[in-house]
Enzyme design. Structure first.
Site, short mmCIF file in Angstrom:
data_model
loop_
_atom_site.label_atom_id
_atom_site.label_comp_id
_atom_site.label_asym_id
_atom_site.label_seq_id
_atom_site.Cartn_x
_atom_site.Cartn_y
_atom_site.Cartn_z
N SER A 61 28.74 1.32 6.88
CA SER A 61 28.39 1.68 5.90
C SER A 61 29.65 2.69 5.39
CB SER A 61 27.09 2.05 6.10
OG SER A 61 26.74 0.80 5.47
N LYS A 64 30.20 3.75 2.85
CA LYS A 64 30.31 3.61 1.34
C LYS A 64 30.77 5.13 0.32
CE LYS A 64 26.65 0.44 1.97
NZ LYS A 64 25.85 0.11 3.17
N TYR A 189 34.27 -5.93 -0.43
CA TYR A 189 33.19 -5.28 -0.34
C TYR A 189 33.26 -5.35 1.61
CZ TYR A 189 28.38 -3.74 2.31
OH TYR A 189 27.42 -2.92 2.57
N TYR A 241 20.26 5.90 5.87
CA TYR A 241 19.70 4.67 5.59
C TYR A 241 17.47 5.31 5.70
CZ TYR A 241 22.98 1.89 8.28
OH TYR A 241 24.49 1.84 8.61
N VAL A 259 26.48 0.55 11.12
CA VAL A 259 26.25 -0.55 12.20
C VAL A 259 27.66 -0.69 13.12
CG1 VAL A 259 24.21 -1.33 10.43
CG2 VAL A 259 27.14 -2.32 10.35
N1 GLU Z 1 28.55 -4.68 6.08
C1 GLU Z 1 27.38 -3.91 6.93
C2 GLU Z 1 26.60 -4.67 6.15
O1 GLU Z 1 26.83 -4.91 4.80
C3 GLU Z 1 27.11 -2.63 6.62
C4 GLU Z 1 26.27 -2.14 7.17
C5 GLU Z 1 26.15 -0.59 7.05
O2 GLU Z 1 26.49 -0.14 8.18
O3 GLU Z 1 24.47 -0.46 7.18
O4 GLU Z 1 25.39 -4.97 6.28
#
Ligand code: GLU
Length: 305
Positions: A61, A64, A189, A241, A259
């Site tokens: 993430s 992002k 993505y 988060y 994650v």
């Molecule tokens: N590739 C992970 C997902 O989309 C990213 C989630 C994350 O790092 O929060 O589930």
């Protein structure tokens, strides 16, 4: 500073026992929970590091904010803001919470999966391969590392098992928030999340956001200052988060976790910080990573509040 970082790693390493490595993407379950590294790049040009700084992991993430930057660079603030909201959802990053209510752009933000998937459609390019290549190129420029590439195994693992993200993308499509072919958007993505970085790369990317677009290496601005304000503000309210409020109180700087176990923190005008420790709490944040940032914030008075 190197000594301080060593001391913090020693003090915080025990907390990794309170977390678990992510396993919902099967390939991520292979991470070593004992890995722990931290790197800091300061505005006076000093670079400090301790622990497993050279270990690579997937950005997840933490891509992002880079997706958001690329979307801003290609479309400007007004367009991006009109298509993806900026309010914290207070829910997990992959929450569906389908309630028969129309899904509106203001219900999502760029730091949850739906917002990030929508962001992939805003990257300029003739094909989704080209869009991803442009995103990878921006990541390399921000990190000052042209060797950054993809972790093919994590990418395949996530593509094979990412059904919840498929559900989220189809909801976006149902409500007219994306128009393109869902599998192509998701492929971009999944690749984006599988970009391989280390703590040093994250410190550089954080530094570029802290210095409002100027990287450490050559000083040439990569993106306009106003985009840094936009991205950093959203990182502050949504980057950790549904633990972002707690993090704002305890650490007090814009940050993004992933994650894969990474955290990138931005201390505006002062420094970029990269941390890696893959054991996560139930929200998806690195447990020892957050503890290390708390200690650093206390010792160096980093909180912007
Ligand atoms: N590739 C992970 C997902 O989309 C990213 C989630 C994350 O790092 O929060 O589930």
């Amino acid at each position: 500073m190197d000594e301080l970082l060593e001391e913090i790693l020693k003090e915080c390493t025990v907390f990794s026992k309170e977390g678990k490595v992510a396993s919902y993407i099967p390939e991520l379950a292979k991470a070593n929970p004992a890995d722990f590294g931290i790197a800091i790049l300061s505005s006076d040009g000093r670079f400090s590091r301790a622990g497993d700084c050279g270990k690579v992991f997937t950005i997840q993430s933490i891509v992002k904010p880079i997706l958001l930057l690329q979307a801003l660079m290609d479309n400007g603030v007004e367009y991006v803001r009109a298509h993806v909201g900026v309010e914290a959802t207070g829910k997990p990053f992959d929450a569906i919470n389908y309630t028969e209510q129309t899904l509106l752009s203001d219900h999502i933000n760029p730091m949850v999966n739906m917002g990030a998937i929508a962001m992939c459609t805003m990257i300029g390019g003739a094909s989704y391969e080209e869009r991803f290549d442009r995103l990878l190129e921006l990541t390399r420029r921000l990190a000052g590392n042209d060797k950054i590439g993809l972790d093919e195994k994590v990418y395949q693992s996530e593509k094979r098992t990412g059904n919840k993200n498929r559900a989220l993308a189809y909801l976006l499509k149902t409500y007219g928030m994306i128009e393109d072919d869902v599998e192509q958007v998701l492929d971009c993505y999944f690749r984006a999340c599988s970009i391989q970085v280390d703590c040093v790369d994250l410190a550089h990317i954080g530094f570029a956001l802290a210095s409002h677009g100027r990287p450490a290496q050559d000083g040439e601005r990569i993106f306009p200052s106003e985009y840094a304000s936009y991205v950093n503000a959203i990182l502050m309210t949504c980057g950790m988060y549904d633990g972002s409020g707690d993090f704002a109180v305890k650490v007090g700087v814009p940050a993004k976790s992933g994650v894969g176990g990474g955290i990138m923190a931005v201390v505006p005008t002062r420094m970029g910080i990269g941390i890696f420790s893959p054991a996560l709490d139930e929200k998806g944040n690195s447990v020892a990573g957050i503890r290390a940032l708390e200690a650093l914030s206390r010792k160096l008075y980093l909180s912007i509040f």
